[in-house]
Design a protein around this motif. Structure first.
Motif, PDB file in Angstrom:
ATOM      1  N   PHE A 100      60.266  -8.045  80.906  1.00 31.21           N
ATOM      2  CA  PHE A 100      58.906  -8.248  80.408  1.00 31.21           C
ATOM      3  C   PHE A 100      58.719  -9.676  79.935  1.00 31.21           C
ATOM      4  O   PHE A 100      57.688 -10.310  80.204  1.00 31.21           O
ATOM      5  CB  PHE A 100      58.595  -7.266  79.286  1.00 31.21           C
ATOM      6  CG  PHE A 100      57.185  -7.356  78.780  1.00 31.21           C
ATOM      7  CD1 PHE A 100      56.151  -6.742  79.470  1.00 31.21           C
ATOM      8  CD2 PHE A 100      56.873  -8.054  77.625  1.00 31.21           C
ATOM      9  CE1 PHE A 100      54.833  -6.830  79.020  1.00 31.21           C
ATOM     10  CE2 PHE A 100      55.571  -8.152  77.166  1.00 31.21           C
ATOM     11  CZ  PHE A 100      54.551  -7.533  77.873  1.00 31.21           C
ATOM     12  N   CYS A 101      59.704 -10.210  79.215  1.00 32.00           N
ATOM     13  CA  CYS A 101      59.613 -11.595  78.751  1.00 32.00           C
ATOM     14  C   CYS A 101      59.553 -12.564  79.925  1.00 32.00           C
ATOM     15  O   CYS A 101      58.778 -13.534  79.903  1.00 32.00           O
ATOM     16  CB  CYS A 101      60.809 -11.933  77.862  1.00 32.00           C
ATOM     17  SG  CYS A 101      60.806 -11.137  76.242  1.00 32.00           S
ATOM     18  N   SER A 140      53.006 -12.685  76.246  1.00 30.67           N
ATOM     19  CA  SER A 140      51.972 -11.894  76.917  1.00 30.67           C
ATOM     20  C   SER A 140      50.787 -11.724  75.968  1.00 30.67           C
ATOM     21  O   SER A 140      50.928 -11.113  74.899  1.00 30.67           O
ATOM     22  CB  SER A 140      52.517 -10.516  77.308  1.00 30.67           C
ATOM     23  OG  SER A 140      51.474  -9.621  77.588  1.00 30.67           O
ATOM     24  N   GLU A 141      49.642 -12.260  76.344  1.00 28.24           N
ATOM     25  CA  GLU A 141      48.466 -12.088  75.486  1.00 28.24           C
ATOM     26  C   GLU A 141      48.104 -10.615  75.372  1.00 28.24           C
ATOM     27  O   GLU A 141      47.672 -10.155  74.304  1.00 28.24           O
ATOM     28  CB  GLU A 141      47.276 -12.887  76.033  1.00 28.24           C
ATOM     29  CG  GLU A 141      46.062 -12.816  75.128  1.00 28.24           C
ATOM     30  CD  GLU A 141      44.912 -13.719  75.564  1.00 28.24           C
ATOM     31  OE1 GLU A 141      43.833 -13.633  74.940  1.00 28.24           O
ATOM     32  OE2 GLU A 141      45.104 -14.501  76.534  1.00 28.24           O
ATOM     33  N   ARG A 142      48.307  -9.867  76.439  1.00 24.49           N
ATOM     34  CA  ARG A 142      48.013  -8.431  76.371  1.00 24.49           C
ATOM     35  C   ARG A 142      48.884  -7.744  75.321  1.00 24.49           C
ATOM     36  O   ARG A 142      48.402  -6.922  74.535  1.00 24.49           O
ATOM     37  CB  ARG A 142      48.240  -7.778  77.734  1.00 24.49           C
ATOM     38  CG  ARG A 142      48.007  -6.268  77.733  1.00 24.49           C
ATOM     39  CD  ARG A 142      48.294  -5.648  79.080  1.00 24.49           C
ATOM     40  NE  ARG A 142      49.667  -5.862  79.493  1.00 24.49           N
ATOM     41  CZ  ARG A 142      50.701  -5.145  79.044  1.00 24.49           C
ATOM     42  NH1 ARG A 142      50.514  -4.211  78.116  1.00 24.49           N
ATOM     43  NH2 ARG A 142      51.919  -5.369  79.498  1.00 24.49           N
ATOM     44  N   SER A 143      50.161  -8.074  75.298  1.00 25.68           N
ATOM     45  CA  SER A 143      51.059  -7.491  74.304  1.00 25.68           C
ATOM     46  C   SER A 143      50.642  -7.902  72.900  1.00 25.68           C
ATOM     47  O   SER A 143      50.671  -7.087  71.967  1.00 25.68           O
ATOM     48  CB  SER A 143      52.498  -7.931  74.578  1.00 25.68           C
ATOM     49  OG  SER A 143      53.372  -7.398  73.618  1.00 25.68           O
ATOM     50  N   SER A 201      58.038 -11.395  73.677  1.00 21.08           N
ATOM     51  CA  SER A 201      57.023 -10.527  74.272  1.00 21.08           C
ATOM     52  C   SER A 201      55.612 -11.000  73.956  1.00 21.08           C
ATOM     53  O   SER A 201      54.666 -10.688  74.691  1.00 21.08           O
ATOM     54  CB  SER A 201      57.207  -9.084  73.791  1.00 21.08           C
ATOM     55  OG  SER A 201      57.095  -9.004  72.382  1.00 21.08           O
ATOM     56  N   ALA A 218      53.911 -15.859  84.051  1.00 20.46           N
ATOM     57  CA  ALA A 218      52.459 -15.797  84.224  1.00 20.46           C
ATOM     58  C   ALA A 218      51.777 -17.085  83.788  1.00 20.46           C
ATOM     59  O   ALA A 218      50.653 -17.379  84.205  1.00 20.46           O
ATOM     60  CB  ALA A 218      51.885 -14.615  83.440  1.00 20.46           C
ATOM     61  N   SER A 234      56.134 -12.356  81.524  1.00 19.06           N
ATOM     62  CA  SER A 234      55.138 -12.952  80.627  1.00 19.06           C
ATOM     63  C   SER A 234      55.201 -14.464  80.668  1.00 19.06           C
ATOM     64  O   SER A 234      54.168 -15.142  80.713  1.00 19.06           O
ATOM     65  CB  SER A 234      55.359 -12.452  79.203  1.00 19.06           C
ATOM     66  OG  SER A 234      55.233 -11.048  79.126  1.00 19.06           O
TER      67      SER A 234
END
Length: 208
Positions: free
Chosen positions: A159-160, A12-15, A9, A166, A163
């Motif tokens: 989600f992975c 994801s930089e946001r995560s 996870s 992206a 991410s």
């Protein structure tokens, strides 16, 4: 600063920023000699996302040594005073030191990365008392945390995938081909071919 490598996870930089808002220099790297493996029961999926404790679809992603594989992951610098939150987020893992390389093959600074544990080691080294273990794990789930018969928690896997995607096809393909089910044999790519409903619709053509 403490240098950290994230492979699931945390792609994801946001995560990553949800836990480490002050992180610096988020970038992609390779970690030679490791593969991903979905062999850890994600207690948060049971405690926080309503997944039944007896479900097989409950695993999150870890790593394990594999001399023939190199994972693409994210490396970032974590302020010392924010590492505690990340440590708590990843409490059931073992932290090790790795030396990543950038995507051009140049060595980076040594970093901390999560990898597999055993249930006994976790109890002995991370939970001081049985009461602490009960608070962290036992009140939500009875059984082994590290298993070879579980499957990824669907929302987490999606989600992975999103991410990784992206960052482009190379990172997505690396995730699909260097990540394995808890059985240690089935790649995530092969698993998704049999479970296409787990692939986000925006990624169907890229994955299957």
């Amino acid at each position: 600063m403490i240098s950290v490598v994230g492979f699931g996870s945390l792609l994801s930089e946001r995560s990553a920023r949800d836990t480490v808002p002050g992180l610096n220099d988020y970038r992609l790297v390779r970690v030679p000699g490791f593969r991903r493996i979905f062999n850890k029961v994600g207690i948060v999926f049971i405690a926080g996302h309503g997944q039944p404790a007896d479900s097989l679809e409950v695993s999150s992603c870890s790593t394990e040594p594999c001399s023939t594989i190199s994972i693409i992951a994210a490396q970032f610098e974590c302020p010392v005073d924010q590492f505690t939150e990340l440590y708590e987020r990843e409490h059931r893992y073992r932290w090790i030191e790795v030396v990543p390389i950038d995507l051009e093959g140049r060595p980076q600074i040594a970093a901390r990365m999560c990898t597999g544990y055993t249930d006994l080691e976790y109890r002995l080294n991370k939970c001081v008392t049985e009461d602490e273990y009960h608070e962290r794990v036992g009140r939500h789930y009875q059984g082994a945390i590290w298993r070879d018969d579980i499957l990824p928690f669907p929302r987490y896997l999606k989600f992975c995938l999103v991410s990784a995607a992206a960052h482009g096809d190379e990172v997505l393909d690396n995730f699909l081909d260097t990540s394995f089910l808890a059985d240690g044999r089935t790649s995530i790519r092969d698993y998704l071919i049999t479970r296409p409903e787990l692939v986000p619709s925006s990624l169907r053509e890229r994955v299957c």
